[in-house]
Design an enzyme around this catalytic site. Structure first.
Site, PDB file in Angstrom:
ATOM      1  N   HIS A   1       0.814  -1.219   0.000  1.00 32.97           N
ATOM      2  CA  HIS A   1       0.000   0.000   0.000  1.00 32.97           C
ATOM      3  C   HIS A   1       0.848   1.269   0.000  1.00 32.97           C
ATOM      4  CE1 HIS A   1      -3.808   1.783  -0.144  1.00 32.97           C
ATOM      5  NE2 HIS A   1      -4.451   1.075   0.778  1.00 32.97           N
TER       6      HIS A   1
ATOM      7  N   ASP B   1      -2.020   1.893  -5.066  1.00 33.01           N
ATOM      8  CA  ASP B   1      -3.309   2.342  -4.538  1.00 33.01           C
ATOM      9  C   ASP B   1      -4.351   1.252  -4.721  1.00 33.01           C
ATOM     10  OD1 ASP B   1      -2.231   4.827  -3.928  1.00 33.01           O
ATOM     11  OD2 ASP B   1      -2.709   5.647  -5.906  1.00 33.01           O
TER      12      ASP B   1
END
Length: 425
Positions: free
Chosen positions: A397, A401
Site C-alpha cells: 500500500h 493504490d
C-alpha cells in the site's frame, strides 16, 4: 602431529557468511583428503565443502543452524607432520576457486549426497566378517527422513513414485503395503518432535517475516466466471499434438501480461531504503512452487513474450527443477511479480504474502461450480451451472493504490471471461 585450522572459504562474490545445514563428520572422526565435511547454505546456494587434508577432527565451529563468517574457523583437523603456511593457503585457495567456478551454476538445493551404510552380516558360530559397505543414494527431505526414523523405516526399502525422491506419499504407500508389519500401528501416537529451523526453511521464515514487518499489505478479491476459459482450454488441449498440456496457469499468466502495460506500478520492485520504485517493462514472473524442502519461486523470464505453449513448457521445466533440487540460483531470482496457486487444494480466497521487494502477488483460487443467473439471449435470464474462481491480489500500500489494484484485477477478469482476447496479440 600438527593442527590444521580450516577456515570458512569464500563461497561466492558478496557472500559474508554461510549457515551450517548438515555436518557429515563429528569430533574424533578420521577424515581423508577431499572427504565431504559439511553442507553450508548462502543466500544463493547450498554448497558441499570437502576436506583439503587428511587427519582427525578435533574441533568444529558450531551446530546445525549456526551462521559462520567467511574466514572464521570452520573446524580443526589434527594431521601427521607439519602443515606449512603455504600448504594451508594453497588448500584454501583451491576450495575458493572451486566455489567461484560453481557459483554460476550452483544448484539452489543440492541433492542428498551419497552415503555409505554398513550391512550387518548374518549370525554365525564363526567370527563375523567385517561389515560390507554399500554406497547408495536416497533422496528425501529432512521431514520425510525424520518421519521414517520415527516409524522405524529404512528409506532404502521405500520405492519412490517419481524422480527417485522419497516423499510422504511414498511412506504412506509403504505403510499401507506393509500393514501388520509393525509400522505405524493403529492408535499409536507419534512422539513429540523438536525440529530446528535451518536451511531453506529458515530463509523462508526470514523472508516472510521481513515482508510482513516492512510491507503494509492489503488484499483485494474478485470473482471471475471461467466457464468459457475452461472450454477454450479443453479445445486447445484437444488439438495440441506434441505440445505440452495446458493447465489454467498459462492462460492466467497470459491475461496478467496483457493487462500489466496499463498498470505499470504492479510490475515493480520497491527499494524502501533508497526510496525508489523500479517499474519493469518485461514481466519476469515468479511462480511460487511447493517442494519437499519448502517454498521456492522459480522465475519465468520475459513471460509477456511467450505464447501459451511456451509458458506451459517453461512452467513444467521450472517446477520440475525446483522439486528435484536442480533449479539454479539464476532461475530462483530476479522476479518482478509473483503468482501463487494451490491448485485444487486452494480455498475460495487467499491473502498471499508479497515476495519482497516486489509490490504485488497474485493468487488464483480453487474453481467451484455454482448456479448463476445468465442471459438467455432473448433479453431475459436463466439459471445455469457456471465455473467460478476468485482471484486474490495482495499489494504494497506504500506504492500501489487500492483503485489501481482493483482496476488491474478487473482488467484480468474481462480477459478471462472473454478468452478469445487472450489469443489476440
Amino acid at each position: 602431529m600438527a593442527k590444521f585450522i580450516f577456515k570458512m572459504p569464500d563461497v561466492g562474490e558478496g557472500v559474508a557468511e554461510a549457515e551450517v545445514v548438515e555436518w557429515h563428520i563429528k569430533v574424533g572422526d578420521r577424515v581423508e583428503e577431499d572427504q565431504h565435511l559439511v553442507d553450508v547454505m548462502t543466500d544463493k546456494a547450498t554448497i558441499d565443502i570437502e576436506s583439503p587434508v587428511a587427519g582427525t577432527v578435533v574441533e568444529v565451529a558450531g551446530e546445525v543452524g549456526d551462521v559462520i563468517a567467511i574466514g572464521s574457523m570452520l573446524l580443526v583437523i589434527e594431521v601427521e607432520g607439519e602443515v606449512s603456511e603455504e600448504q594451508a593457503e594453497a588448500a584454501a585457495e583451491q576450495i575458493e576457486d572451486e566455489m567461484s567456478d560453481a557459483d554460476e551454476a550452483e544448484e539452489a538445493v543440492a541433492p542428498e549426497p551419497v552415503r555409505a551404510e554398513p550391512v550387518e552380516a548374518p549370525a554365525s558360530p564363526a567370527p563375523a566378517p567385517a561389515p560390507v559397505v554399500v554406497a547408495h543414494k536416497v533422496l528425501a527431505s529432512p521431514a520425510v527422513r525424520q518421519r521414517a526414523r520415527d516409524l522405524g523405516i529404512d528409506l532404502a526399502e521405500v520405492k519412490p513414485a517419481e524422480d527417485g525422491r522419497v516423499r510422504h506419499g511414498d511412506l504412506d504407500a509403504f505403510l499401507a503395503y506393509n500393514v501388520g508389519s509393525g509400522f505405524g500401528a493403529a492408535g499409536k501416537a507419534r512422539a513429540d518432535e523438536t525440529i530446528k529451523v535451518i536451511g531453506l526453511r529458515k530463509r523462508i521464515a526470514q523472508n516472510m517475516a521481513a515482508a510482513k514487518r516492512h510491507i503494509p499489505h492489503f488484499t483485494y478479491v474478485e470473482e471471475c466466471d471461467v466457464t468459457d476459459l475452461e472450454t477454450l482450454r479443453a479445445q486447445l488441449n484437444a488439438g495440441r499434438g506434441e505440445r505440452p498440456k495446458l493447465t489454467m496457469l498459462p492462460l492466467l499468466i497470459r491475461a496478467i501480461c496483457k493487462a500489466l502495460p496499463d498498470y505499470p506500478m504492479i510490475n515493480a520492485r520497491y527499494d524502501d531504503e533508497a526510496g525508489v520504485v523500479t517499474r519493469y517493462g518485461s514481466v519476469h514472473l515468479g511462480m511460487a512452487a511447493q517442494t519437499d524442502s519448502g517454498l521456492m519461486v522459480p522465475v519465468i523470464r520475459d513471460a509477456q513474450a511467450k505464447n501459451l505453449w511456451q509458458l506451459a513448457r517453461e512452467i513444467g521445466r521450472l517446477a520440475e527443477g525446483a522439486r528435484s533440487g536442480k533449479a539454479t540460483s539464476e532461475e530462483l531470482s530476479g522476479s518482478t511479480l509473483t503468482i501463487t496457486s494451490l491448485g485444487p487444494l486452494g480455498g475460495v480466497a487467499t491473502t498471499p504474502v508479497i515476495n519482497r521487494p516486489e509490490v504485488a502477488i497474485i493468487g488464483p483460487n480453487r474453481i467451484v461450480e455454482r448456479p448463476m443467473f445468465v442471459s438467455d439471449g432473448m433479453g431475459g435470464e436463466r439459471i445455469a451451472k457456471r465455473k467460478l474462481m476468485n482471484i486474490s491480489i495482495s499489494c504494497d500500500h506504500r506504492v500501489v493504490d487500492g483503485h489501481d489494484a482493483a482496476s488491474f484485477v478487473q482488467a484480468i477478469k474481462r480477459l478471462i471471461e472473454t478468452p478469445a482476447l487472450l489469443l489476440v496479440d
